[in-house]
Every structure is written in structure tokens, then in C-alpha cells.
Enzyme design. Structure first.
Site, mmCIF file in Angstrom:
data_model
loop_
_atom_site.group_PDB
_atom_site.id
_atom_site.type_symbol
_atom_site.label_atom_id
_atom_site.label_comp_id
_atom_site.label_asym_id
_atom_site.label_seq_id
_atom_site.Cartn_x
_atom_site.Cartn_y
_atom_site.Cartn_z
ATOM 1 N N MET B 102 -1.512 4.971 2.108
ATOM 2 C CA MET B 102 -0.343 4.394 2.777
ATOM 3 C C MET B 102 -0.427 4.757 4.268
ATOM 4 O O MET B 102 -1.489 4.594 4.853
ATOM 5 C CB MET B 102 0.958 4.836 2.103
ATOM 6 C CG MET B 102 1.062 4.349 0.654
ATOM 7 S SD MET B 102 1.110 2.518 0.597
ATOM 8 C CE MET B 102 1.266 2.228 -1.164
ATOM 9 N N SER B 103 0.643 5.272 4.860
ATOM 10 C CA SER B 103 0.625 5.426 6.323
ATOM 11 C C SER B 103 -0.249 6.561 6.844
ATOM 12 O O SER B 103 -0.394 6.698 8.063
ATOM 13 C CB SER B 103 2.048 5.587 6.859
ATOM 14 O OG SER B 103 2.724 4.359 6.754
#
Lengths: 386, 386
Positions: B102-103
Site C-alpha cells: 500500500m502506501s
């Protein structure tokens, strides 16, 4: 080539799910399949790679050079006596890039099936429906695993690669290989098998080339061994073989493997498979990967009558050919064993000469006779040269 | 867990593009992303792996065990003084399986950007539109590469992970992360940037978390270096670092990388990144991978005012935090540098203590405060234990 060049590529240069098996896009897409279709990894064992030594070239660069462009070659690796004697990459492909095998994927399944059978994990004499009872109402009822391995199942399917409608399109949509149009109701690959209800001959009869039969075998193998196909391929072939790179296989919308055509491997790893065939299934250090008797069976037990009355007899009039466990065999004193895929994928193994050719291409025509002739001529020149 | 068990899995057990970021499917899908979304490989150098030694555990198994289930942990790797002191895999994930970051993907971009800037391949003072003039009519006009790295671009975008309509859904469809419905007209990721035309503040002002800004930086990097993002990540970080496994990144329908969230790596390789941060960018043998001054810049040059007036200030009231080049920094005598992703992805590096935690999870809630608190408590216990 400008395909997929630029950020973003110009619209006309984009390889997409809609065009990836057509020129010029295929020359890029065939070694970037995972960017277009979801895929499952087939892990290698990075700490146990089967190293390939370099050897002296067998043929002139000129002769090789003349053949690469007209055959749309992306990669060519030739081994003689276990050494790399020719190695060529084109169209942006490199030694580390997996390239799609198309129907040579089937040949990989044929090896995995033999390994699993030898370990008692797969019963070749069982009927398909013993493993997959939910196919009892299809044309597969009564066919055995062995018949499916030899493409001798009497199931009707139009294997016309140029068709734009019909079951082959439904099949490709089920596999995630074609764009699903608005309004399409698409089954997964295993669901697609349910649609094959029509017979077109007895089981165990002629050689009858139906790609979905190989996807079916992957399903049988998963049921039999209780594990996913990509993991089985990794554990039983890719790791033990000492593959240099991970391979992968395309999957459908529920993770089902496209075993009939979606396996992607490097040219060197494909050559390693050929080398195993030359050496009775053993690595250079003697470790056995594929049972020797399975390779003997492939080499000797193909049925000539099945071939002569089968789908491809007219295509190879000059060869004494049979098909066994997903491999083609030119019979004779020095048999040539090979896998073959549309658009130009091949692996040839000549055990008597200890000669292997792994060849990957992106021909426009799925079954180009011209490229085919050029390719076989080179094989014969190589066989004559050793 | 029965997700993706069976051949085929029962309908309720299937991880698909429609459900892959939701429980229980995410606990399988987050380490099988490539089976659901097309992906581009980020090659490692198998012959040059940075080996990690084993060390003595810092914390009790009981303490660790208590925290794994409520944080939906899939993998946890803790390094102290460069040795593996804890290593846990759950939910079917293994040491060789890449898990989505993800981020934390953004943080990887932040390192690549620093490496490229140091090599003169990327100008941080340039404006976005110097590299991508076709964005002149968007809200990006006038913003610099540096401002984009620090999430200080005044572009309006609703970063609501639970929204079911609006620009975040359009963004996910552009990225290949969500199902495209019949009748949808979907741009690619680079085309999506054209839709961001509204300002919501000045450039260079507050910390303003807009994921597409990081995808934009990947585009800038590709333009600047003239090569594809995945290849640049491989050449400049994954190979030099001695990653144990290839990584990969999800791509859109024309091969564009989802740099803001789609990178997938093993837990051990994520820990190696953290170890580089602890050791000034160098491997154990001294080879420099990330410029030391880039890491110094990340550690010291974050803007407190930007953070205090920014999007996340209320979320971390107890921390003296800043954000620099896609990394979060808890400031202080012994700063804690970390990357953070929704559903529970983290890498923490505490250089003063030579402590690294790589943590991957599949929490139902994208931003669960409960799991967050548990996770930070463990980090503080680890920091206190050394």
C-alpha cells in the site's frame, strides 16, 4: 519497434488485452504477459541454480542471422553436450525475461504429470470423472487421464485460432486472455469445461487436438495432489531442475491456471527442460528430476495409428510422428522430441546427439507454414552439424 | 481460513478484483496480488543477495503472539543490529511471498527519487510541468518535484478510502484495482491526472495527502530517466540492495505503475530497506545504495509547520512528526523513520538503536486506530528493550 515506448506510449503503440497476441504488439507482449494478464508465480530455488557452461558455436552467425527475422524470433538458445553454443535475444527480450510458451505449456504439464504419477500422486488409469465428478454430464465422461495426456479424448471443440466467434472466444474470455465485452457472462476456466458436452468420436481413438483438455488435466492434477498447479510445478519441476528464474502462469478470474498455453519461462530455463529430456531426466550432477521411465514412455509409446488418423497428420506429411503425454516425437533411430506452440514456441531435444533447441517467437500467423519450414530446416542443419 | 481453498474454490471463498481489499479475502489476496491485478516485475540480483544473520529474540513469544491476531498480521520481521530477531508469517504467507505495501510503496519511490537525483537524473527543483507539459492545464501547474515528494501540492482530491463513489473510485478503476462496470469509460493512471484540475490551497503549503501525486512522480521519474519505473526501481534499488526476491508493482491497462500503493515485496526485503536507512544507506559490506545525504535530508529537513497544519496532525497528537520525501519521521534525539500504508503496512527504522521492524497486515479497516495503537505500543516496547 515503438510498442510500449514513451510515458505514456502513444495510443497506437500500446499493448493491451485487446491486441496482445497480434503483431507488432506481441513482440513486446509475449515477454511481458504478466503486465496484461494476472499470473501466478512458479518459484525457482535461487540457491540451487543449474549452471550452464558456454561451448563453441555449431553454426555460422550468418546462417543464424538469416533465420531470426523471418521467424520473428524473440529468443533462441541451443545446447550441445550441455553447453550453450548459441544464445540470441531480440525485440527487447533478455536472458532474464520469461516468454510465453503457448502450447509448449502443455508439454510442461506432461512432465509434471509423469513426476506426480511416479510419486503415486496421480493415477493415469483413472477416469477424469473419478477426480472431477461434476463433469459427469459432459463429453469427458468415460475418458481417462492417459487419454487426456495423449489428446485422444473425443470431445468436440473448434480449435480455430483465427476464429472471431464461437467456443474458442468463450474459452479465451474464460481464461482472462480476451477482453470481456459489456453484457458478456463469462465462466471461469473450470466452469468452461461444463460447456463441452458434445462428442465427436470415441475416447482413446485418434489424436485430437483440443486445448481445454490440458486445462482440464491441470484441474485433475490439483484435485489429485490437493494443491495449486503453479505450486506443484514449482515444487516438482522448477525448483528440482535448478531453474535460473521464476516462471509463471496466467490465471483466470478465480485463480485457475491456463495450463494449455499460459506458462511463461526464460529461454535458458526452457533449454534446461530440453536438457533433462536428453539426459534421461537427470541434471548434470546426476540428480533425477523427471523419472527416466516417463521419458522412455514418451519416446517409445506414442500411437502411430492415432497420429495417422488424427488432426495434424496432413500438416507433417514428411515425418514419422506421434504424440505422447503432450510431446511430439519424430520417431527413428535418433528420435527428436519436441514441444510446439502457436506463434513460434518450440523446444527440441535430440537425446542421441545431446542437442537442445529452445526457441521463442512472436509470429503474426499462429501456425505459419513458412516460418515452420525455416525452423525445421535449421533444426536439421544443427542435427547434421554434430 | 478457506479463501481460495478447493479446485475451484467455492463461490463464497473466491478472492476477486471485486473483493480483494476486503476481509477475509485480503488475508490471501494481499500476498497474491499478481493473481488479481496485472503486474510488472522488479528484478533482484539472485547472485548478490544481502544475507541476514539470525540474532537472539528481543521480546517474548507471548507478547508478540498477543498482538498478531488483533493487528491481522501477515508478516513481521524485526532486525536488531542487522540480525533477524523476530520473524513471523501468518495467513498462508511465507518468507518468499511478496505482500502489497500500500502506501509504503510511496516511501520506496522516495528512496528511488533520491538515488536518481544524486545521479543527476532527476531535478528536484524543476516544476512538474517541466517534465510533463501536458499537465499545464491541471492543478499541478506551478508545483515542483520537491513539493510533490513532500505531499505539499495544493490539488483537490478526496482521499476517503471508504468512499463508494467519486474520484477515488475513478482513480482505482484507472489503476486496474477495481472492477470496471459496463458503460464505464476509464482513463489510464496518467490520463487520470488530467482530471485533477481544482486547487485547494497553495503549492508548498500544508502537508496534504493525495495519493495520485505519487503516481505522478513515477511518471515524472520515467520521463526524467527515459525508462520504465519498475526497471528503474530494479536497477537503482532492488539489485544494488541485494534483495532476496524479485518485487513487483501493479500496472494499469497500458503498463503504467501504481507507484502510490501497488508495490509488492517480501517482509525480509522490506526489512532490508529499513536496515539501509539505519546504516546511512549502505549494505553490511559497506556498499552504498542510497546516498547518505538523502537519508540525512529525510531525517532532518521535514517541515513542522506543514505537518502541524496538514491533513494528519489530528491523527498523531502525541508525536512530534514531520513528512519528508514520502517518509514519516518522529523527531527527537533518536528519530524514528517510517513508511505507513493502509490496512496495516509499515516499516520502522530507528537508526540510533539500529532497530528495524517490517510489518505487513490485512486489517479490515484501512486506518484502524485500534490496530494502530497496538502496533505503536509494540514499537515502543522494542525500542525500550534495546
Amino acid at each position: 519497434m515503438t510498442v510500449m515506448q514513451g510515458f505514456p506510449p502513444a495510443e497506437a503503440d500500446r499493448a493491451t488485452l485487446a491486441n496482445w497476441r497480434t503483431r507488432p504488439y506481441s513482440a513486446w507482449a509475449f515477454h511481458h504477459v504478466r503486465e496484461i494478464v494476472p499470473s501466478a508465480p512458479i518459484a525457482n530455488a535461487p540457491g540451487d541454480v543449474w549452471r550452464l557452461e558456454q561451448g563453441a558455436p555449431l553454426l555460422s552467425d550468418e546462417l543464424l542471422g538469416d533465420i531470426l527475422a523471418p521467424t520473428c524470433t524473440d529468443a533462441l538458445v541451443v545446447l550441445h553436450q550441455g553447453r550453450v553454443v548459441h544464445e540470441v535475444y531480440r525485440n527487447g527480450m533478455g536472458a532474464e525475461d520469461p516468454h510465453i510458451l503457448m502450447s509448449v505449456s502443455k508439454s510442461m504439464l506432461g512432465l509434471l504429470a509423469g513426476i506426480l504419477a511416479d510419486k503415486g500422486l496421480l493415477d493415469l488409469t483413472a477416469e477424469i470423472t473419478d477426480y472431477i465428478p461434476e463433469l459427469a454430464a459432459t463429453a469427458y465422461a468415460g475418458a481417462t487421464v492417459r487419454q487426456a495426456l495423449d489428446m485422444r479424448v473425443g470431445v468436440e471443440f473448434c480449435e480455430d485460432y483465427t476464429a472471431t466467434t464461437g467456443p474458442i472466444i468463450a474459452y479465451r474470455k474464460a481464461a482472462n486472455w480476451n477482453v470481456v465485452e459489456p453484457g458478456d457472462t463469462v465462466p471461469d476456466l473450470r466452469g468452461f469445461q461444463q460447456t463441452l458436452t458434445a462428442h465427436d468420436g470415441p475416447h482413446g481413438g485418434r489424436f485430437h487436438y483440443v486445448s481445454p483438455v490440458t486445462d482440464l488435466l491441470a484441474w485433475v492434477i490439483e484435485r489429485a495432489a490437493g494443491r495449486r498447479y503453479a505450486d506443484l510445478m514449482s515444487e516438482h519441476l522448477w525448483r528440482p531442475m535448478g531453474a535460473e528464474q521464476p516462471a509463471y502462469i496466467t490465471v483466470d478470474r478465480i485463480g485457475g491456471p491456463r495450463a494449455a498455453g499460459g506458462m511463461c519461462v526464460t529461454a535458458r530455463d526452457l533449454a534446461r527442460v530440453g536438457q533433462l529430456i536428453c539426459r534421461g531426466g537427470a541434471r548434470a550432477d546426476g540428480r533425477q528430476v523427471i523419472p527416466a521411465r516417463w521419458l522412455d514412455d514418451i519416446t517409445t509409446q506414442g500411437d502411430h495409428e492415432a497420429w495417422a488418423t488424427g488432426d495434424f497428420a496432413e500438416r507433417f506429411p514428411d515425418y514419422d510422428m506421434v504424440y505422447r503425454s503432450k510431446w511430439y516425437i519424430h520417431r527413428g533411430a535418433k528420435p527428436l522430441i519436441h514441444g510446439m506452440g502457436i506463434h513460434g514456441q518450440f523446444v527440441f531435444a535430440d537425446p542421441a546427439r545431446d542437442l537442445v533447441v529452445a526457441w521463442m517467437a512472436s509470429e503474426a500467423d499462429p501456425t505459419s507454414d513458412g516460418a515452420f519450414g525455416l525452423r525445421y530446416r535449421l533444426i536439421e542443419q544443427l542435427r547434421a552439424a554434430v
